[in-house]
Design an enzyme around this catalytic site. Structure first.
Site, PDB file in Angstrom:
ATOM      1  N   HIS A 172       0.299  -5.552 -44.438  1.00  0.00           N
ATOM      2  CA  HIS A 172       0.118  -5.178 -45.591  1.00  0.00           C
ATOM      3  C   HIS A 172       0.232  -4.032 -44.563  1.00  0.00           C
ATOM      4  O   HIS A 172      -1.230  -2.696 -45.444  1.00  0.00           O
ATOM      5  CB  HIS A 172      -1.191  -5.779 -46.021  1.00  0.00           C
ATOM      6  CG  HIS A 172      -1.436  -4.878 -47.785  1.00  0.00           C
ATOM      7  ND1 HIS A 172      -1.243  -5.245 -48.657  1.00  0.00           N
ATOM      8  CD2 HIS A 172      -0.289  -3.861 -48.181  1.00  0.00           C
ATOM      9  CE1 HIS A 172      -1.678  -5.745 -49.800  1.00  0.00           C
ATOM     10  NE2 HIS A 172      -0.268  -4.408 -49.573  1.00  0.00           N
ATOM     11  N   GLU A 230      -3.686 -13.492 -48.954  1.00  0.00           N
ATOM     12  CA  GLU A 230      -3.990 -11.987 -47.566  1.00  0.00           C
ATOM     13  C   GLU A 230      -5.759 -12.493 -47.111  1.00  0.00           C
ATOM     14  O   GLU A 230      -6.610 -11.795 -48.452  1.00  0.00           O
ATOM     15  CB  GLU A 230      -3.537 -10.880 -47.972  1.00  0.00           C
ATOM     16  CG  GLU A 230      -2.012 -10.996 -48.463  1.00  0.00           C
ATOM     17  CD  GLU A 230      -1.630  -9.640 -48.338  1.00  0.00           C
ATOM     18  OE1 GLU A 230      -2.525  -8.426 -48.493  1.00  0.00           O
ATOM     19  OE2 GLU A 230      -0.078  -9.155 -48.608  1.00  0.00           O
ATOM     20  N   ARG A 283       3.939  -6.204 -53.824  1.00  0.00           N
ATOM     21  CA  ARG A 283       2.763  -6.715 -53.976  1.00  0.00           C
ATOM     22  C   ARG A 283       3.652  -8.580 -53.152  1.00  0.00           C
ATOM     23  O   ARG A 283       3.998  -9.156 -53.550  1.00  0.00           O
ATOM     24  CB  ARG A 283       2.611  -6.926 -55.037  1.00  0.00           C
ATOM     25  CG  ARG A 283       2.139  -5.417 -55.299  1.00  0.00           C
ATOM     26  CD  ARG A 283       1.517  -4.825 -54.777  1.00  0.00           C
ATOM     27  NE  ARG A 283      -0.179  -5.469 -54.718  1.00  0.00           N
ATOM     28  CZ  ARG A 283      -1.118  -4.250 -54.625  1.00  0.00           C
ATOM     29  NH1 ARG A 283      -0.564  -3.856 -53.505  1.00  0.00           N
ATOM     30  NH2 ARG A 283      -2.623  -5.540 -54.117  1.00  0.00           N
TER      31      ARG A 283
END
Length: 526
Positions: A280, A262, A233
């Protein structure tokens, strides 16, 4: 008809699974970008299936009055306000195992990429350069890998790394020495991990304890020349401090799949040659996308249609196999808990649940949730099985469980004792042919079924009570469905539990209380 909204890009299999179970599905990935449209769609929705794009905020949850479950296709739930969901009685589920292998493989791939400078070498070679000496790499063989977090994904990374002949050490406060030994992992402190590991890979959720776990202070004690990999994360690493450590050589390289903000379209780490980045992609394989979409659809359907709870973060899990066995006892617990709560006077301070007989061998947490929810409904209108224990904790109400393997008179009994500022009251129930029965009430033995409208009466055990009560109910034109009596001793105190055909009408309590033998009379609603 049960309605589920899918507001993110989930595989079409998820839609097919839900529709096959006669669930009305609204599939609109654009809702993730339009909170107002999402709120409107959730106005009559029972379930919400999302990935990372949808933000299930407190405001969104507050505008979804029928919502019972939020399912996250994936492991991370930082885009869901779990406290708000719990307060609203909404179950929050994820799929912690659906993308575990995929994410672990990506972490290993990123480790290779940063150690061997593969992306940089690829880009250079495609520009017709042949800079062989520029891309001198490092082997993983024989190196020490430090895992921050050694749960499901971290455990898979450990096994893959051991296959590469790496030594694996781990910092994980929740990993037992026995489990670590089984995994072939050495448990160490965070400081020891930082000073020993050649490669550090993060596999922990983001919370108040893990935020910036790779801090400026951590980077000051890190083993010189170490590599850092984060496929967990964003927010686990102080990105500014990492940039400084990369520049001064304390960290040899970093491979990052996640970022604090993000989408990360501009970032100070992007222009460094010793940094490998991906957008990601940890869970981005065809297999993982299909797995988590199928799993979350099945979990949501099971919960809404059968009550089975899998991978819930704010309530006890119940498998599809366990649900049929538990359901009768959950129903019994709700009836007994409700009766104990309704017949108690004063603010509730504690609830004790005692399991006797075969029921003590079952998974009791869901039963306790049902008991606490039912008992607190007399004081909290919004309580349900999801938020009951949390609400009790917030109000300082103690929840105690007791177990015994024997039940002298029945196969199983469930007893609930509610303690209040005014005293305590206990109710015991059992199952007769799968149906709830009350077998002890305030210390008095009797046997009574539970109906939607009942009255509880404490009276002197003297002639004329039944006749007097019958006359009062006759005058009110209320029919008696069942009449159950019990007493402590002859001519002493007795209790009556009477089921009435009263619908929404209120029984004539004042007239009942005016009878000479009556000590207490209360209405019970179920």
């Amino acid at each position: 008809m049960v309605k589920v909204v899918i507001s993110d890009k989930l595989g079409e299999d998820a839609v097919r699974i839900l529709e096959a179970r006669k669930i009305d599905v609204v599939f609109n990935p654009d809702l993730a970008k339009d909170p107002e449209a999402l709120r409107k769609e959730l106005a009559d929705a029972d379930g919400l299936a999302i990935r990372s794009a949808t933000k299930a905020t407190a405001e969104v949850i507050a505008n979804a009055p029928k919502l019972k479950v939020i399912g996250r296709a994936g492991i991370g739930v930082d885009n869901i306000d779990i406290d708000a969901a719990t307060g609203a009685g909404i179950a929050v589920m994820n799929t912690p195992f659906g993308n575990a292998v995929t994410t672990a493989e990506h972490a290993i791939a990123m480790m290779f990429a940063v150690a061997r400078k593969i992306p940089q070498a690829d880009a250079s070679t495609k520009l017709s350069k042949w800079e062989k000496s520029k891309f001198m790499g490092r082997e993983l063989f024989g190196k020490t890998l430090g895992l921050i977090g050694a749960g499901n994904i971290g455990g898979i990374v450990a096994s893959r790394a051991q296959g590469l002949r790496m030594k694996v050490i781990a910092f994980d406060p929740f990993l037992s020495e026995e489990k670590a030994k089984d995994m072939g992992v050495e448990l160490v402190s965070l400081n020891e991990l930082l000073t020993r590991a050649n490669f550090i890979s993060l596999h922990t959720p983001l919370n108040d304890k893990t935020r910036n776990i790779i801090s400026r202070e951590a980077l000051e004690v890190i083993r010189p020349g170490a590599f850092i990999v984060n496929c967990a994360r964003g927010g686990l690493i102080d990105e500014d401090a990492l940039a400084e450590a990369l520049d001064d050589g304390r960290v040899a390289g970093a491979a990052l799949d996640v970022f604090l903000e993000e989408p990360a379209k501009e970032h100070p780490l992007f222009d460094r040659e010793n940094v490998v980045v991906t957008p990601h992609l940890g869970a981005s394989t065809q297999e993982a996308q299909e797995n988590v979409a199928v799993q979350i659809a099945e979990q949501i359907a099971d919960y809404l249609l059968t009550g089975a709870v899998q991978n819930a973060l704010n309530m006890p899990s119940v498998t599809a196999e366990e649900a049929p066995k538990l359901k009768p006892f959950i129903n019994l617990g709700e009836k007994v808990g409700s009766m104990a709560g309704q017949l108690s006077e004063g603010a509730i301070e504690g609830i004790t649940v005692r399991f006797a007989g075969a029921v003590s061998a079952l998974k009791i947490d869901p039963i306790i949730s049902g008991v606490v929810s039912a008992a607190l409904k007399t004081q909290l209108a919004t309580v349900n099985a999801v938020n009951a224990t949390a609400l009790a904790k917030d109000r300082g109400i103690s929840i105690t469980e007791e177990k015994t393997e024997t039940s002298p008179n029945f196969g199983s009994t469930l007893s609930v004792r509610v303690t209040t500022s005014e005293g305590e009251f206990a109710v015991t129930g059992a199952l007769f042919g799968g149906e709830p029965r009350i077998v002890r009430l305030g210390g008095v033995r009797l046997e009574a079924s539970v109906s939607s409208c009942m009255i509880y009466v404490e009276n002197e055990d003297k002639p004329g009570f039944i006749a007097g009560l019958g006359e009062v109910l006759r005058d009110a034109n209320i029919n008696i469905a069942t009449f159950n009596l019990g007493r402590r001793e002859e001519s002493g105190d007795a209790v009556a539990l009477v089921a009435l055909d009263c619908g929404k009408d209120e029984p004539p309590l004042e007239a009942i209380r005016a009878l000479p033998q009556i000590k207490k009379a209360s209405t019970l609603r179920f």
